[in-house]
Motif scaffolding. Structure first.
Motif, mmCIF file in Angstrom:
data_model
loop_
_atom_site.group_PDB
_atom_site.id
_atom_site.type_symbol
_atom_site.label_atom_id
_atom_site.label_comp_id
_atom_site.label_asym_id
_atom_site.label_seq_id
_atom_site.Cartn_x
_atom_site.Cartn_y
_atom_site.Cartn_z
ATOM 1 N N LEU A 190 -14.705 8.651 -50.405
ATOM 2 C CA LEU A 190 -14.203 7.909 -49.251
ATOM 3 C C LEU A 190 -14.006 8.834 -48.052
ATOM 4 O O LEU A 190 -14.376 8.493 -46.919
ATOM 5 N N HIS A 205 -17.562 9.878 -46.705
ATOM 6 C CA HIS A 205 -18.394 8.819 -46.129
ATOM 7 C C HIS A 205 -17.649 7.891 -45.176
ATOM 8 O O HIS A 205 -18.268 7.038 -44.543
ATOM 9 N N GLY A 206 -16.345 8.040 -45.062
ATOM 10 C CA GLY A 206 -15.561 7.107 -44.262
ATOM 11 C C GLY A 206 -15.225 7.569 -42.869
ATOM 12 O O GLY A 206 -14.318 7.016 -42.247
ATOM 13 N N GLN A 207 -15.932 8.557 -42.364
ATOM 14 C CA GLN A 207 -15.624 9.066 -41.026
ATOM 15 C C GLN A 207 -15.940 8.040 -39.936
ATOM 16 O O GLN A 207 -15.164 7.854 -39.013
ATOM 17 N N LYS A 256 -17.114 4.615 -40.471
ATOM 18 C CA LYS A 256 -16.850 3.205 -40.772
ATOM 19 C C LYS A 256 -16.218 3.093 -42.148
ATOM 20 O O LYS A 256 -16.288 4.021 -42.950
ATOM 21 N N PRO A 257 -15.616 1.946 -42.432
ATOM 22 C CA PRO A 257 -15.040 1.750 -43.773
ATOM 23 C C PRO A 257 -16.127 1.860 -44.841
ATOM 24 O O PRO A 257 -17.303 1.590 -44.580
ATOM 25 N N VAL A 258 -15.720 2.239 -46.039
ATOM 26 C CA VAL A 258 -16.643 2.424 -47.153
ATOM 27 C C VAL A 258 -16.381 1.331 -48.185
ATOM 28 O O VAL A 258 -15.231 1.103 -48.575
ATOM 29 N N SER A 259 -17.441 0.683 -48.622
ATOM 30 C CA SER A 259 -17.273 -0.364 -49.627
ATOM 31 C C SER A 259 -17.138 0.268 -51.015
ATOM 32 O O SER A 259 -17.696 1.336 -51.284
ATOM 33 N N TYR A 298 -12.911 0.328 -47.277
ATOM 34 C CA TYR A 298 -11.666 1.100 -47.309
ATOM 35 C C TYR A 298 -11.778 2.327 -46.419
ATOM 36 O O TYR A 298 -12.858 2.864 -46.195
ATOM 37 N N ARG A 299 -10.623 2.758 -45.955
ATOM 38 C CA ARG A 299 -10.460 3.996 -45.187
ATOM 39 C C ARG A 299 -9.253 4.738 -45.748
ATOM 40 O O ARG A 299 -8.374 4.126 -46.336
#
Length: 161
Positions: free
Chosen positions: A17, A20-22, A24-27, A65-66
């Protein structure tokens, strides 16, 4: 002392997370694909992580999620604690009733080890880990494999149609 799958997967998912969450949110589906963790298991873990305010959810298209705070403010111990993972090296879960209801000879040794492990993990933040080159290299390899899988699946879909 053993860290079970629950704690390992929670830390792995939080690292994914963070990486990869920089933008946008990550599924959870994306995390599941990259890390090989079942979606239903991730849902259970993220419910606990959300209750402990380590992650926040974003609804709607492009949701996911973030991290709920900066990577440097989330320790590995907090992640493990959030999913109710014990870092207890004693055989009595710290109760002191290890030998017929009383403390065994080595109770304090194992209790001290448990405290040392927790302190060690508390001193390591998500940021500390995602900043390490070897972790970045693994993430890059996982991303490349995930992209290759998407491309193969697309080709299979086109030829099946």
């Amino acid at each position: 002392m053993r860290l079970t799958t629950k704690g390992r997967y929670a830390v792995t998912a939080m690292l994914d997370l963070a990486i990869h969450g920089q933008a946008k949110p990550v599924s959870l589906n994306d995390i599941s694909s990259r890390q090989g963790i079942s979606l239903s298991y991730l849902e259970q873990l993220f419910a606990k992580l959300r209750r402990c305010e380590l992650v926040s959810s974003v609804r709607g298209p492009g949701g996911g999620y973030r991290l709920s705070r900066a990577e440097s403010e989330i320790s590995i111990a907090q992640v493990v604690d959030a999913v109710n993972e014990s870092m207890d090296a004693t055989r009595c879960q710290g109760k002191g009733d290890c030998q017929e209801g009383d403390q065994c000879l080595t109770h304090h040794l194992w209790q001290s080890l448990s405290e040392q492990i927790h302190a060690f993990l508390d001193d390591i933040s998500i940021h500390d880990l995602v900043s390490r080159q070897e972790i970045r290299d693994v993430a890059k390899r996982q991303d490349e494999r995930a992209q290759e899988k998407v491309e193969v699946d697309s080709l299979i879909s086109l030829t099946s149609a």
